[in-house]
Write a protein that holds these residues in place. Structure first.
Motif, PDB file in Angstrom:
ATOM      1  N   LYS A 127      45.322  44.005  41.980  1.00 59.65           N
ATOM      2  CA  LYS A 127      46.486  44.761  41.515  1.00 59.65           C
ATOM      3  C   LYS A 127      46.986  45.709  42.604  1.00 59.65           C
ATOM      4  CE  LYS A 127      46.965  46.085  37.322  1.00 59.65           C
ATOM      5  NZ  LYS A 127      47.892  45.021  36.851  1.00 59.65           N
ATOM      6  N   GLY A 129      49.009  48.943  44.044  1.00 54.00           N
ATOM      7  CA  GLY A 129      49.261  50.294  43.572  1.00 54.00           C
ATOM      8  C   GLY A 129      50.744  50.636  43.645  1.00 54.00           C
ATOM      9  N   ASP A 165      50.945  41.455  42.253  1.00 58.17           N
ATOM     10  CA  ASP A 165      49.613  41.255  41.690  1.00 58.17           C
ATOM     11  C   ASP A 165      49.224  39.778  41.817  1.00 58.17           C
ATOM     12  OD1 ASP A 165      49.756  43.899  41.027  1.00 58.17           O
ATOM     13  OD2 ASP A 165      50.131  43.568  38.894  1.00 58.17           O
ATOM     14  N   THR A 207      38.602  43.519  38.183  1.00 61.54           N
ATOM     15  CA  THR A 207      39.851  44.044  38.727  1.00 61.54           C
ATOM     16  C   THR A 207      39.598  44.874  39.981  1.00 61.54           C
ATOM     17  OG1 THR A 207      40.841  44.117  36.513  1.00 61.54           O
ATOM     18  CG2 THR A 207      41.895  45.436  38.229  1.00 61.54           C
ATOM     19  N   ASN A 209      41.875  47.301  42.537  1.00 59.93           N
ATOM     20  CA  ASN A 209      43.158  47.957  42.780  1.00 59.93           C
ATOM     21  C   ASN A 209      43.289  48.319  44.257  1.00 59.93           C
ATOM     22  OD1 ASN A 209      44.184  48.319  39.918  1.00 59.93           O
ATOM     23  ND2 ASN A 209      42.203  49.362  39.766  1.00 59.93           N
TER      24      ASN A 209
END
Length: 210
Positions: A127, A129, A165, A207, A209
């Motif tokens: 993912k 930011g 993403d 996940t 980030n």
């Protein structure tokens, strides 16, 4: 005289039938899960042969396993060099065993145990930011988990770039762990070592980030 001819004919047919059965390869197998030992019902069992000097497979017989994961199948002995038993079921990895003809017997059952490993998936969710630079990226080094299938991820280092993403899937054996290192490089620098337990027939998400 008529009775003698009929009797002789019946004896001949009986001997021929016995002789034919002796020339069959008989297989008695069991299919189970490797980690739990659970018997697997309704798995497809197919037997192929390869003749000397070519790579063309010929289907010689097929069946399915019963409620106890067992099967019995006979294949007529003929001119072939190699025999392959392929066992499959949806959402399981295929088990395939290869036998040279000299390793098989027509005098007794060829008893074989097969293990079908359930499929499972690791889903890496990468993912982005808020504000990111063009050179921001993620590095993932997978160090354990299944590697010998078409949709498996190799045990190697992969780099992922992009402004959106991204989901990355890695196939693994169920009831096994997948271990990996990861790094986020650029605006948000971090790293870690993690492992995921893959539940059979399910997808486990992780996940990162950046």
């Amino acid at each position: 005289m008529k009775y003698l001819v009929v009797t002789s004919l019946l004896v001949f047919i009986s001997l021929f039938s016995c002789k034919k059965e002796e020339l069959d390869f008989k297989f008695s197998g069991n299919v189970k899960a490797p980690e739990t030992g659970e018997n697997i019902q309704n798995a497809a069992v197919k037997i192929y042969t390869y003749s000397t000097g070519d790579n063309i497979e010929t289907l010689k017989g097929s069946t399915t396993t019963d409620a106890s994961g067992n099967y019995d199948i006979a294949v007529e002995r003929s001119k072939f060099e190699t025999l392959v038993i392929r066992v499959s079921k949806k959402n399981y990895f295929i088990d395939e065993k290869t036998y040279p003809i000299d390793d098989l017997t027509t005098e007794d059952q060829n008893a074989i145990t097969h293990f079908l490993s359930p499929k499972s998936w690791t889903k890496f969710i990468l993912k982005k930011g808020g504000v990111t630079a063009s050179n921001d990226h993620i590095k993932i080094q997978k160090v354990s988990g299944k590697t010998d299938c078409e949709d498996c991820c190799k045990n190697e280092t992969k780099f992922y770039y992009g402004n959106e993403d991204l989901d990355v899937y890695c196939l693994n054996d169920g009831n096994k762990y997948m271990k990996f290192y990861w790094w986020t490089i650029g605006s948000n620098t971090s790293n870690g070592i993690d492992s995921i337990y893959n539940t059979p027939f399910d997808t486990t998400s992780f996940t990162i980030n950046y």
